[in-house]
Design an enzyme around this catalytic site. Structure first.
Site, mmCIF file in Angstrom:
data_model
loop_
_atom_site.group_PDB
_atom_site.id
_atom_site.type_symbol
_atom_site.label_atom_id
_atom_site.label_comp_id
_atom_site.label_asym_id
_atom_site.label_seq_id
_atom_site.Cartn_x
_atom_site.Cartn_y
_atom_site.Cartn_z
ATOM 1 C CB CYS A 1 -0.971 0.010 1.186
ATOM 2 S SG CYS A 1 -0.214 -0.392 2.765
ATOM 3 C CE1 TYR A 2 0.827 5.204 2.984
ATOM 4 C CE2 TYR A 2 0.527 3.141 4.187
ATOM 5 C CZ TYR A 2 0.152 4.462 3.934
ATOM 6 O OH TYR A 2 -0.886 5.012 4.627
#
Length: 399
Positions: free
Chosen positions: A140-141
């Site tokens: 997600c990052y």
């Protein structure tokens, strides 16, 4: 029957432009001139101020999300590391942090030219600050590194949060050894060559309310040129009394505050990055507290003068570093501000690390804010522990 006021009554007078406000310096003369009872009946608020180095300071920053996003695991601001063990693009920059390549005291005495306090001053001044960040990457990052520049207006939040500020009273530092030493109390010359102190005395906020009768969670204050709040007691909050050899109270000591405010509203002249040769970097903070005169007892302490307030003289060559209890005597702030004191029979020149003219300016600014109706008193939802709580500090034992 003595005067009794409430916060609600004082704030109503502030809103109506009728509040009588004096600085902690001005009220001393007023009480001497007309007495405690009459002054208490007339004065609504007494303002205080201090401007000195406060190492336990720092700022929470939220940088906003890049594209692609990054979960920052390491951050540097102008080369100074910031703590990132919180959310993805949050960081905390501590005032005493220094760059990883700073020689520190490997080149003794070190200069410590730039640290976290200087980063905070640069941000408040609107200067661009270099932001570098690394990450291990997640689904997600996904971004693993970023390098850019930011100003305080580019980021979402900049919150000054200082875990220990406004030390109620502090040591007067001297050096009994035969060599110059470098401390957080400045450079101390050998054989009682000088004495440094760091409190504004009769303007010092916590000296003017030593019982914490008006200071607590929610107290509104002057902080860094803007408005801030007391949010808890500070770390190492052990309020108590200084007593002479006969047991008479001649001052207070040990209280501290945790304070918070919006860094974006503050001014660089009241938050100054500071370097101490041979010791480190820090932040010099401007802080002022309004004391509501709810009764005569509160005014009695608020009107104490430099002649009535004292500090302990402590040896920083052996006594302080080795946690040896005791001191070399007590001296009044009037004596300290005279430029010389007597220690062990020797005349010793004195110098302040905090600025009394700046403390006076803070008290006057706060007075003007209140008189204009721009600053209402914040009634604490909970008062901080005072001397009656009997708090004492623990020590770190090696096991």
């Amino acid at each position: 029957m003595g005067v009794e006021r409430t916060y609600k009554e004082i704030n109503a007078r502030i809103k109506a432009g009728k509040a009588v406000v004096l600085t902690a310096e001005e009220v001393i003369g007023k009480v001497r001139e007309q007495g405690l009872a009459k002054t208490a009946a007339e004065v609504d608020v007494v303002t205080t101020g201090t401007f000195g180095p406060m190492c336990s300071s720092g700022a929470f920053l939220n940088f906003g999300h890049s594209s692609p996003r990054i979960r920052m695991s390491k951050v540097w601001l102008n080369g100074v590391p910031a703590y990132t063990g919180i959310a993805a693009v949050d960081a905390y920059i501590g005032a005493t942090e220094i760059a990883e390549d700073d020689p520190a005291n490997n080149n003794y005495p070190g200069e410590f030219r730039y640290g976290g306090g200087h980063v905070i001053e640069d941000l408040v001044a609107g200067k661009p600050v270099k932001l570098e960040a690394l990450s291990y990457g997640t689904d997600c990052y996904p971004r693993r590194e970023i390098e850019t520049t930011v100003t305080i207006n580019d980021i979402n939040e900049a919150i000054l949060f200082n875990p220990r500020n406004a030390y109620q009273n502090y040591n007067c530092a001297v050096n009994l050894s035969d060599k110059t030493i470098y401390t957080y109390m400045g450079t101390l010359k050998p054989r009682l060559g000088n004495a440094n102190y760091s409190t504004s005395g009769q303007l010092s906020p916590l000296m003017k309310d030593p019982n914490f009768a008006t200071i607590g969670i929610g107290t509104r204050i002057f902080l860094g040129g803007g408005i801030g709040y007391v949010v808890w007691n500070g770390t190492q909050h052990f309020p108590g009394w200084l007593k002479d050899g006969e047991g008479n109270i001649i001052g207070s000591a040990g209280g501290t505050l945790a304070v918070l405010g919006d860094l974006k509203q503050m001014k660089p002249q009241w938050l100054r990055g500071t370097s101490f040769q041979g010791y480190g970097a820090t932040l010099t903070v401007g802080l002022g507290i309004p004391i509501p005169i709810l009764n005569e007892e509160i005014l009695r302490y608020a009107a104490l003068s430099d002649e009535e307030l004292h500090a302990p003289v402590v040896d920083y060559s052996e006594g302080y570093p080795n946690r040896v209890a005791g001191n070399l005597g007590l001296v009044s702030y009037a004596q300290l501000k005279s430029g010389k004191i007597i220690v062990q029979g020797k005349e010793v020149p004195t110098a302040p690390l905090s600025s009394y003219p700046k403390a006076r300016e803070i008290a006057h600014i706060l007075k003007q804010w209140i008189q204009k109706g721009d600053f209402l008193l914040g009634e604490p939802v909970q008062l901080l522990p005072g001397p009656a709580a009997g708090l004492t500090g623990k020590v770190l034992e090696i096991k």
